[in-house]
Write an enzyme that holds these catalytic residues in place. Structure first.
Site, PDB file in Angstrom:
ATOM      1  N   GLU A 136      -5.148  -8.781   0.546  1.00 18.28           N
ATOM      2  CA  GLU A 136      -5.992  -8.504   1.787  1.00 18.28           C
ATOM      3  C   GLU A 136      -7.692  -8.055   1.735  1.00 18.28           C
ATOM      4  O   GLU A 136      -7.728  -7.422   0.628  1.00 18.28           O
ATOM      5  CB  GLU A 136      -5.358  -7.180   2.375  1.00 18.28           C
ATOM      6  CG  GLU A 136      -4.173  -7.365   3.170  1.00 18.28           C
ATOM      7  CD  GLU A 136      -3.727  -6.062   4.124  1.00 18.28           C
ATOM      8  OE1 GLU A 136      -4.440  -5.293   4.277  1.00 18.28           O
ATOM      9  OE2 GLU A 136      -2.449  -5.888   3.849  1.00 18.28           O
TER      10      GLU A 136
ATOM     11  N   GLU B 281       0.860  -0.873   0.005  1.00 19.25           N
ATOM     12  CA  GLU B 281       0.107  -0.046   0.102  1.00 19.25           C
ATOM     13  C   GLU B 281       0.794   1.247   0.134  1.00 19.25           C
ATOM     14  O   GLU B 281       0.837   2.172   0.923  1.00 19.25           O
ATOM     15  CB  GLU B 281      -1.104  -0.001   1.285  1.00 19.25           C
ATOM     16  CG  GLU B 281      -1.776  -1.318   1.173  1.00 19.25           C
ATOM     17  CD  GLU B 281      -2.870  -1.409   2.366  1.00 19.25           C
ATOM     18  OE1 GLU B 281      -2.902  -0.348   3.248  1.00 19.25           O
ATOM     19  OE2 GLU B 281      -3.708  -1.962   2.270  1.00 19.25           O
TER      20      GLU B 281
HETATM   21  O1  LIG Z   1      -7.026  -1.643   7.974  1.00 16.13           O
HETATM   22  C1  LIG Z   1      -6.867  -2.897   7.654  1.00 16.13           C
HETATM   23  C2  LIG Z   1      -5.433  -3.096   7.156  1.00 16.13           C
HETATM   24  N1  LIG Z   1      -5.457  -2.575   5.552  1.00 16.13           N
HETATM   25  N2  LIG Z   1      -4.490  -2.625   4.970  1.00 16.13           N
HETATM   26  C3  LIG Z   1      -2.950  -2.726   5.731  1.00 16.13           C
HETATM   27  C4  LIG Z   1      -3.102  -3.533   7.240  1.00 16.13           C
HETATM   28  O2  LIG Z   1      -1.591  -3.301   7.679  1.00 16.13           O
HETATM   29  C5  LIG Z   1      -4.187  -2.891   8.022  1.00 16.13           C
HETATM   30  O3  LIG Z   1      -4.286  -3.604   9.090  1.00 16.13           O
END
Ligand SMILES: OC[C@H]1NNC[C@@H](O)[C@@H]1O
Ligand SMILES: [Ca+2]
Length: 449
Positions: free
Chosen positions: A354, A166
């Protein structure tokens, strides 16, 4: 495939990240990370929560892998803490640090679970932050050194490498809104960060390719969301396009088209000094990847707002039910994003790296954790995913966020995303109903009731 079915060999997994679950922040020679510094800074995280102990996974990894095996996971996505490998971010590697990951890989191998390793999931060594951090171009080269060292050391044991998790969140929440480490409010630093994250990805891919024919595959994980206008008005549609231009296209276009999106360069260029995007940089950034990881949670709904400085937009609540994060449950958005990627960006295999939801889970008197909302969320998203694959989009795996409740960044431990409930005072892992349900999905290779 029948409705809700998945292809043979579909990779069923679950995901975590180092700072969110490991704890043991001062053990095994680990160096300080920017999230240690940030979480220990008063006022930055809810209740002053830190990752000092988290889920104590550093000590409990054997039991955790045993649960993964009992769940029937085919793969497990986790991240390596850079500060465990290079405590100062560079220079001498720390043998105790990599030894932890070798022990974890041993357990996964014995359990027949494929490791999917994220090299960077936000825990930059503080020593590199002290030298400028991601806004500083040199950090990209330090990341490439770290990645190359990991490929040399573990390359023959890891089938899937993910360079970054991300980059949008690292850039914007870390350097513009300041909600995340290192907590800056500096848009120019945010865009330099985005560029250096992408550049470091490219340098790592180059190192991976140069390291000779490696067994593994390499990719990157982006958080992607469809952005819908609140109304059909031209202003709202333009606002949606601008938000899409930042969340999605600012990263997809360099990676798959070799250039930043022109409309957004124009838009931001008027407000902020943008980093130089040389041809060499863009060539490195847009090298082929073996797969693209997609983190999907929800869509965005936006309207025009002339008073908002950055994007002249305001996010509004969609009409659907919300999770504990306030995110709209919108399964169709997963299909929308995956189809768009395949049609407009890349024919490479895709993984949902995810997807999941936070709900206010509690342990009921019978000792169970009943989480029907999470099961409904997962079921609806997996039904959508099944339809997308049946339609010809090559999605090869799904990683549920998350295996266990963990440190949800600025929200601390107040948000529970796990299919395993973590009772932090005792560190007990309690299977939620969704864990039993997910085990049945994996067994059936299909969505079940
Ligand atoms: O907010 C939930 C998830 N989102 N993407 C990155 C992860 O580190 C977060 O916990
Ligand atoms: Ca500490």
């Amino acid at each position: 495939m029948a409705e809700g079915g998945f292809p043979p060999g579909f990779l069923w997994g679950a995901a975590t990240a180092a700072y969110q679950i490991e704890g043991a922040v001062d053990e095994g020679g680990r160096g300080e990370s920017i999230w240690d510094r940030f979480s220990h800074t008063p006022g930055k995280t809810r209740d002053g929560d830190t990752g000092d102990v988290a889920c104590d996974h550093y000590h409990r990894y054997r039991d955790d892998v045993r649960i993964m095996r009992e769940l029937g996971l085919a793969a497990y996505r986790f991240s390596v803490a850079w500060p465990r490998i290079f405590p100062e971010g560079r220079g001498r590697p720390n043998p105790d640090g990599v030894a932890f990951y070798e022990r974890l890989l041993d357990e996964l191998e014995k359990a027949g679970i494929q490791p999917v390793v994220t090299l960077y999931h936000w825990d930059l060594p503080q020593a590199l932050q002290d030298r400028g951090g991601w806004p500083h171009r040199d950090t990209a080269y330090r990341f490439a050194d770290y990645a190359a060292w990991m490929f040399e050391r573990l390359g023959d044991r890891v089938p899937y490498w993910i360079t970054h998790n991300e980059p949008f969140v690292v850039s914007i929440l870390g350097h513009v809104t300041g909600e995340h480490a290192p907590g800056l409010n500096d848009p120019a630093a945010g865009f330099r960060t985005a560029h250096h994250l992408l550049l470091s990805h490219g340098l790592a891919v180059q190192a991976f390719r140069e390291g000779g024919r490696r067994k593994g595959r390499i990719g990157i994980t982006l958080n992607l969301s469809p952005v819908h206008p609140a109304s059909g008005s031209p202003e709202d549609e333009a606002a949606a396009r601008r938000v899409d231009g930042l969340i999605n296209r600012w990263f997809l276009d360099p990676l798959f088209r070799g250039a930043y999106p022109e409309d957004m360069v124009e838009h931001f260029g008027r407000l902020i000094p943008l980093p130089e995007a040389s041809e060499d940089d863009m060539r490195l950034i847009s090298q082929d990847v073996d797969f693209l990881g997609v983190n999907y949670y929800s869509r965005q709904v936006v309207r025009h707002d002339p008073g908002e400085l950055f994007l002249q937009m305001r996010q509004i609540d969609g009409p659907g039910p919300k999770t504990e994060m306030g995110w709209e449950v919108y399964p169709a958005g997963l299909g929308e994003i995956l189809r768009r990627l395949h049609e407009a960006y890349t024919k490479a295999p895709l993984f949902v790296t995810e997807n999941g939801a936070a709900y206010p889970d509690t342990v009921s008197p019978d000792g169970a954790v009943h989480d029907p909302d999470r099961i409904a969320y997962l079921r609806d998203h997996l039904l959508e995913l099944s339809r997308v694959i049946a339609g010809g989009v090559p999605v090869q795996g799904y990683f549920l966020w998350s295996l266990m409740d963990n440190f949800e960044w600025a929200h601390g431990y107040s948000k529970r995303f796990g299919i395993l409930y973590v009772d932090y005072p005792t560190q007990r892992r309690i299977w939620k109903d969704s864990a039993y349900w997910y085990r049945r999905v994996i067994e059936a290779n299909a969505v079940v009731e």
